[in-house]
Design a protein around this motif. Structure first.
Motif, PDB file in Angstrom:
ATOM      1  N   GLN A  16       0.832  -1.202   0.000  1.00 22.51           N
ATOM      2  CA  GLN A  16       0.000   0.000   0.000  1.00 22.51           C
ATOM      3  C   GLN A  16       0.869   1.256   0.000  1.00 22.51           C
ATOM      4  N   GLN A  17       1.948   1.234   0.785  1.00 26.75           N
ATOM      5  CA  GLN A  17       2.873   2.370   0.790  1.00 26.75           C
ATOM      6  C   GLN A  17       3.549   2.531  -0.562  1.00 26.75           C
ATOM      7  N   ARG A  18       3.940   1.425  -1.166  1.00 25.38           N
ATOM      8  CA  ARG A  18       4.551   1.482  -2.500  1.00 25.38           C
ATOM      9  C   ARG A  18       3.567   2.037  -3.530  1.00 25.38           C
ATOM     10  N   MET A  19       2.301   1.637  -3.402  1.00 23.13           N
ATOM     11  CA  MET A  19       1.279   2.141  -4.323  1.00 23.13           C
ATOM     12  C   MET A  19       1.109   3.649  -4.192  1.00 23.13           C
ATOM     13  N   ASP A  20       1.166   4.158  -2.963  1.00 25.15           N
ATOM     14  CA  ASP A  20       1.056   5.612  -2.757  1.00 25.15           C
ATOM     15  C   ASP A  20       2.193   6.346  -3.458  1.00 25.15           C
ATOM     16  N   ILE A  21       3.399   5.791  -3.390  1.00 26.10           N
ATOM     17  CA  ILE A  21       4.555   6.443  -4.011  1.00 26.10           C
ATOM     18  C   ILE A  21       4.444   6.404  -5.528  1.00 26.10           C
ATOM     19  N   VAL A  22       4.070   5.239  -6.071  1.00 27.82           N
ATOM     20  CA  VAL A  22       3.927   5.120  -7.526  1.00 27.82           C
ATOM     21  C   VAL A  22       2.816   6.030  -8.034  1.00 27.82           C
ATOM     22  N   SER A  23       1.709   6.107  -7.293  1.00 25.67           N
ATOM     23  CA  SER A  23       0.598   6.978  -7.697  1.00 25.67           C
ATOM     24  C   SER A  23       1.024   8.437  -7.720  1.00 25.67           C
ATOM     25  N   ASN A  24       1.824   8.841  -6.732  1.00 27.82           N
ATOM     26  CA  ASN A  24       2.314  10.226  -6.701  1.00 27.82           C
ATOM     27  C   ASN A  24       3.247  10.495  -7.874  1.00 27.82           C
ATOM     28  N   ASN A  25       4.088   9.520  -8.222  1.00 24.38           N
ATOM     29  CA  ASN A  25       4.970   9.683  -9.386  1.00 24.38           C
ATOM     30  C   ASN A  25       4.156   9.888 -10.659  1.00 24.38           C
ATOM     31  N   LEU A  26       3.127   9.059 -10.843  1.00 22.73           N
ATOM     32  CA  LEU A  26       2.298   9.172 -12.047  1.00 22.73           C
ATOM     33  C   LEU A  26       1.529  10.477 -12.075  1.00 22.73           C
ATOM     34  N   ALA A  27       1.099  10.956 -10.907  1.00 21.10           N
ATOM     35  CA  ALA A  27       0.354  12.217 -10.850  1.00 21.10           C
ATOM     36  C   ALA A  27       1.225  13.408 -11.238  1.00 21.10           C
ATOM     37  N   ASN A  28       2.549  13.256 -11.118  1.00 19.92           N
ATOM     38  CA  ASN A  28       3.465  14.355 -11.420  1.00 19.92           C
ATOM     39  C   ASN A  28       4.275  14.116 -12.687  1.00 19.92           C
ATOM     40  N   VAL A  29       3.758  13.261 -13.568  1.00 22.29           N
ATOM     41  CA  VAL A  29       4.500  12.946 -14.781  1.00 22.29           C
ATOM     42  C   VAL A  29       4.677  14.179 -15.665  1.00 22.29           C
ATOM     43  N   ASN A  30       3.778  15.147 -15.562  1.00 24.63           N
ATOM     44  CA  ASN A  30       3.876  16.371 -16.366  1.00 24.63           C
ATOM     45  C   ASN A  30       4.317  17.583 -15.544  1.00 24.63           C
ATOM     46  N   LYS A  35      11.188  15.093  -9.643  1.00 22.56           N
ATOM     47  CA  LYS A  35      12.053  13.924  -9.496  1.00 22.56           C
ATOM     48  C   LYS A  35      11.264  12.823  -8.790  1.00 22.56           C
ATOM     49  N   LYS A  36      11.211  11.671  -9.419  1.00 22.98           N
ATOM     50  CA  LYS A  36      10.393  10.588  -8.888  1.00 22.98           C
ATOM     51  C   LYS A  36      10.980  10.019  -7.604  1.00 22.98           C
ATOM     52  N   ASP A  37      10.112   9.392  -6.814  1.00 22.21           N
ATOM     53  CA  ASP A  37      10.512   8.747  -5.577  1.00 22.21           C
ATOM     54  C   ASP A  37      10.553   7.239  -5.772  1.00 22.21           C
ATOM     55  N   GLY A  38      11.382   6.589  -5.000  1.00 26.55           N
ATOM     56  CA  GLY A  38      11.462   5.141  -4.974  1.00 26.55           C
ATOM     57  C   GLY A  38      11.485   4.663  -3.538  1.00 26.55           C
ATOM     58  N   VAL A  39      11.381   3.368  -3.344  1.00 28.45           N
ATOM     59  CA  VAL A  39      11.336   2.812  -1.989  1.00 28.45           C
ATOM     60  C   VAL A  39      12.194   1.562  -1.925  1.00 28.45           C
ATOM     61  N   VAL A  40      12.877   1.404  -0.806  1.00 27.23           N
ATOM     62  CA  VAL A  40      13.652   0.195  -0.527  1.00 27.23           C
ATOM     63  C   VAL A  40      12.886  -0.623   0.492  1.00 27.23           C
ATOM     64  N   VAL A  41      12.588  -1.875   0.142  1.00 23.98           N
ATOM     65  CA  VAL A  41      11.835  -2.767   1.030  1.00 23.98           C
ATOM     66  C   VAL A  41      12.816  -3.604   1.827  1.00 23.98           C
ATOM     67  N   MET A 217       3.659   2.153 -14.488  1.00 30.70           N
ATOM     68  CA  MET A 217       2.453   1.351 -14.666  1.00 30.70           C
ATOM     69  C   MET A 217       2.747  -0.135 -14.433  1.00 30.70           C
ATOM     70  N   VAL A 218       3.909  -0.592 -14.904  1.00 32.63           N
ATOM     71  CA  VAL A 218       4.297  -1.984 -14.661  1.00 32.63           C
ATOM     72  C   VAL A 218       4.470  -2.230 -13.164  1.00 32.63           C
ATOM     73  N   ASP A 219       5.111  -1.281 -12.481  1.00 28.95           N
ATOM     74  CA  ASP A 219       5.273  -1.409 -11.031  1.00 28.95           C
ATOM     75  C   ASP A 219       3.916  -1.443 -10.329  1.00 28.95           C
ATOM     76  N   MET A 220       2.988  -0.652 -10.812  1.00 23.03           N
ATOM     77  CA  MET A 220       1.663  -0.616 -10.195  1.00 23.03           C
ATOM     78  C   MET A 220       0.965  -1.968 -10.336  1.00 23.03           C
ATOM     79  N   ILE A 221       1.089  -2.591 -11.509  1.00 24.54           N
ATOM     80  CA  ILE A 221       0.477  -3.911 -11.722  1.00 24.54           C
ATOM     81  C   ILE A 221       1.114  -4.946 -10.794  1.00 24.54           C
TER      82      ILE A 221
END
Length: 251
Positions: A16-30, A35-41, A217-221
């Protein structure tokens, strides 16, 4: 078995936390300069598992992992693509570094923040500002431009009708010393040491977001599939516990 519930639950919360980060990246694509964020698990530390016998003799049977957690959320500062706008107040940074911006904190005090979003404009007072109204900082304070041809060279020096006006405040920091604040602004840690700016300023260009839409999008899937797998584990354990309570007890 109950331990398995907790382990699967940590997996769901992590996804769920990873999804929040990926969603924020996609929301700021334009978003310019984003600079996109990533997460280390990371996994929780393994614990030593003991088997308790009826005669109170404990036997070591190995180690058990208690699930996963979000270790570090980091910002990827890789260079974004450049888009030419022909607007003399638009600038992009090629290389590492940030532009100093004058903002107000919650108490109304002037504080310095940093950005890579160079989509600047000029207000009615002739001051160079960001789209959000923050003052762009120069070496001598706020930058005030008059009427005429504006030229900004690769070092950030600003000329009006070929007359030197001021230079942009350009700084750089170690990646560990810069913190993302939101609104495309960054803050430096209190003990951070400013480094020499070694990038280049491009006038009439904007740096685009470094978000790769297809990869996100691949990460989101993958996140959704992993979340569903953990969800099925919880459902299976819950069904097994239900049978143990309702059916085994009847024997």
């Amino acid at each position: 078995m109950v331990r398995g519930l907790y382990t699967a639950a940590t997996g769901m919360m992590n996804q769920q936390q990873r999804m929040d980060i990926v969603s924020n990246n996609l929301a700021n694509v334009n978003t310019t300069g984003f600079k996109k964020d990533g997460v280390v698990v990371e996994s929780f530390e393994d614990v030593l598992t003991l088997k308790v016998n009826d005669n109170n003799m404990n036997t070591h049977i190995g180690k058990m992992n208690l699930g996963v957690k979000t270790g570090v959320v980091f910002t990827d500062f890789n260079q974004g693509s450049f888009m030419q706008t022909h607007d003399p107040f638009n600038i992009a940074i090629q290389g590492e570094g940030f532009i100093g911006i004058s903002t107000l904190d919650r108490n109304g005090n002037i504080v310095e923040r940093y950005t890579r979003d160079g989509s600047f404009v000029v207000n009615n007072d002739g001051e160079l500002i960001t789209k959000d109204g923050h003052q762009v900082m120069g070496q001598n304070g706020n930058i005030v431009l008059g009427h005429g041809d504006v030229r900004i060279d690769g070092t950030g020096a600003i000329y009006l009708n070929d007359e030197y006006i001021d230079s942009l405040r350009l700084v750089n920091f170690d990646k560990e010393d810069i913190i993302k604040l939101g609104d495309n602004l960054y803050n430096a840690r209190e003990d951070a040491e400013a480094l020499e700016f070694n990038g280049q300023i491009l006038q009439g260009y904007l740096e685009e977001s470094n978000v790769n839409t297809i990869r996100e999008m691949v990460d989101m899937i993958n996140i959704m599939r992993t979340y569903e797998a953990n969800q099925k584990v919880i459902q299976t354990i819950d069904d097994t516990l239900g049978k143990a309570v309702n059916e085994v007890g009847r024997l």
